[in-house]
Structures are given as C-alpha cells and as structure tokens.
Design an enzyme around this catalytic site. Sequence first.
Site: not given
Length: 362
Positions: A78-80, A112, A300
């Site tokens: 996961t980025d966000v 984020k 993501r």
Amino acid sequence: INFTSFLPPSNIFLKTKHTLHIAYLSIMKFAPLILLTLAASASAFAPVGSRPSFISNSALNANVQKLSDPTKEVLDKTDVFIFDCDGVIWRGDSLIPGIPETLQKLRDLGKKMFFVTNNSTKSRAGYKKKFTSLGLDIPAEEIFSSSFAAAAYLEQTKFKETGKKVYIVGEVGICEELDLIGVPWTGGPEDAGKQPDMGPGGRLEHDENVGAVIVGFDRFVNYYKIQYAQLCINENPGCEFIATNLDAVTHLTDAQEWAGNGSMVGAIKGCTGQEPTVVGKPSPLMIDYLCDKLGLERSRICMVGDRLDTDVLFGTDNGLQSLLVLSGVTTEEKLLSPENSITPDYYADTINDFFAAVPVPK
C-alpha cells in the site's frame, strides 16, 4: 343431440378410478428416488459453471483473514491509505486511543493518507477544526467529506451554468461547500423549526427555480423540509434528487448508534418514488476525483473503514484493497455471518494493529 350416448358405461369410470389410485400410490412411494435420480442426471449434463454449488457462505467468509502479518499483508502493498473517520479515527467526539501514534508511524513510512467521511454535517474546513480539536494535525487537502462530494458532483455536471439553485435538507457543511463553488442554495439550517400551514386550504409554496435537492444528514429534519423537497422533485421539471450517503446509522456519540442519513433519504424516496444519485461512499465519485487529480494507482490504495456496505464496498467496487476494523459499527460476528456477502481482504480490531507484533511461528 344426446351427449350421453357418447359416454362409456359407468363401470369403466370406477375401474379407471381404481387403477389411477394404485398408480398414484406407486408414484408417491418411489417419488423421492425418482426425483433424486432426475436431479443427479440433470446436473451431470449441466455445464460446470451452472451446476449447483454446495459451498456455504460461512465457508466463503471463513476466508476473510484477520490481520496477522501487517507488513506483508498490507503495508508493503500500500502507498495510499483512505481512512473513514467515524468508527476508525474517532467515535462521536472521542478519539480512539493510539490513533495519533499510528498515523505518525504511517507518515514515517512515507504513506499518503486521506480521510473520507460520509458525514455531511461539516465542510472540509469544519472537519479540519474537528481533527485539530482532537489533537490531530491533518492537512485540509487530505480531508474529503460527502458535503464536498455533493459540491464536486454539481461542478462535474455544470449545474451552475443552468442558473438554478439547490434546496438543502441537511446542515451547514453542504451550505459551506456550495458557497465555495458559487452555487446558490436555500433551505438547510434556515428551515429548522419551520412548520407548513396544514389547516383548511393550507399549502406550502416552493421555489420553482430549484433544480436539485441535496439530502444530507440533518439533526433538525422536519415535515416542512420533507414537504418542500418533495414539491421541488415532483413538480419542478428536471429537478435532481442527490443524496450525500445512505448510511443506516451514525455515531453522534460514543454511547450508542443513531439513525443515519438513510432515514432522511428514505423519507424523500417514499414521497417521490425517485431513487437518488448517491455521491458519498460507496459511490465511485470520490475515488475517481482522487485518482484523476493526484494520479493514484488503485491497486496500491487501501480503503480502511468500519462499515461493510459503504467502506468495504467502496473498496471492492472500485478496485482498491480493503480492510475492515472492528472499532466501529461492524462486529466480527456480523462480518463472518453466513448472511454477509461483502468481504474485505483483511480485518483488524483497530488500525493500531498495523504495528502490532507479529506472532513468532512455533
């Protein structure tokens, strides 16, 4: 013509009746075996995809895993993170313990974050104040409410260019967001406490220039507002019915659940026969806005919430990862119930479990 001449002798009827009775008893004796054989034969020749399934929902729901290795299962993928607020960050006006530390750890990892709530009573500026009052320093650009989503929808559909105005069943959050985009409105808090004339010959006059009715959560909803909204929708040509969300219950306090905006929307649906355009979760409007504006990759992104029918559905319907927390309205029993068909990728007690110790394999 004597039709009796064409009838067989009466004794034939008696014999026939006796024969049919014996046949009936024979069929009933072997009916279960016949039906079982026919069913087996039919399913044997049916395409594989159309054969009846004997896998129960409970067996399917057993595949919903509780978070056990958060780094591997969620953090590395996961980025966000998109967080719901009520039941995830706070309950009513009480911050859930451990949340500030968890959010800071996520920021330290470079994640984020966005905070998306279906509650329309506040604007983004109003929610910024609430975060601050709870000791959370959240940038305004990370906050998205369904009141903002309603305004964004009107911008997308170029409502302002029609020269029409909006009637609001709701609170100040919607009013403030419409002010920011220059769309005129009426109703909202101004109509709290009003009563229509319901005496002999009484009628409620409404503005024929209303081109949309927005229904958001309203702690001061009354019969005047319901009647005004139905007049606009039923009598103004092309008037659109917009709902910020359909949540059945909400967290006004941390002591119990309270009737949500679904009850307000239901009242308007009941007297107009119209289905609303829903702009909050699980509608794709907000995730489309985020992805288009910020260039986010859906696979993501992880949607984290406490509701199956809004938060988790928002994730599964829009190509996101999804994680349910048990710190809000949904219990583990409801999640794993055979009646539940909405399943997240994982579930956890709270988002604090993102940094819980991983059990050492024996």
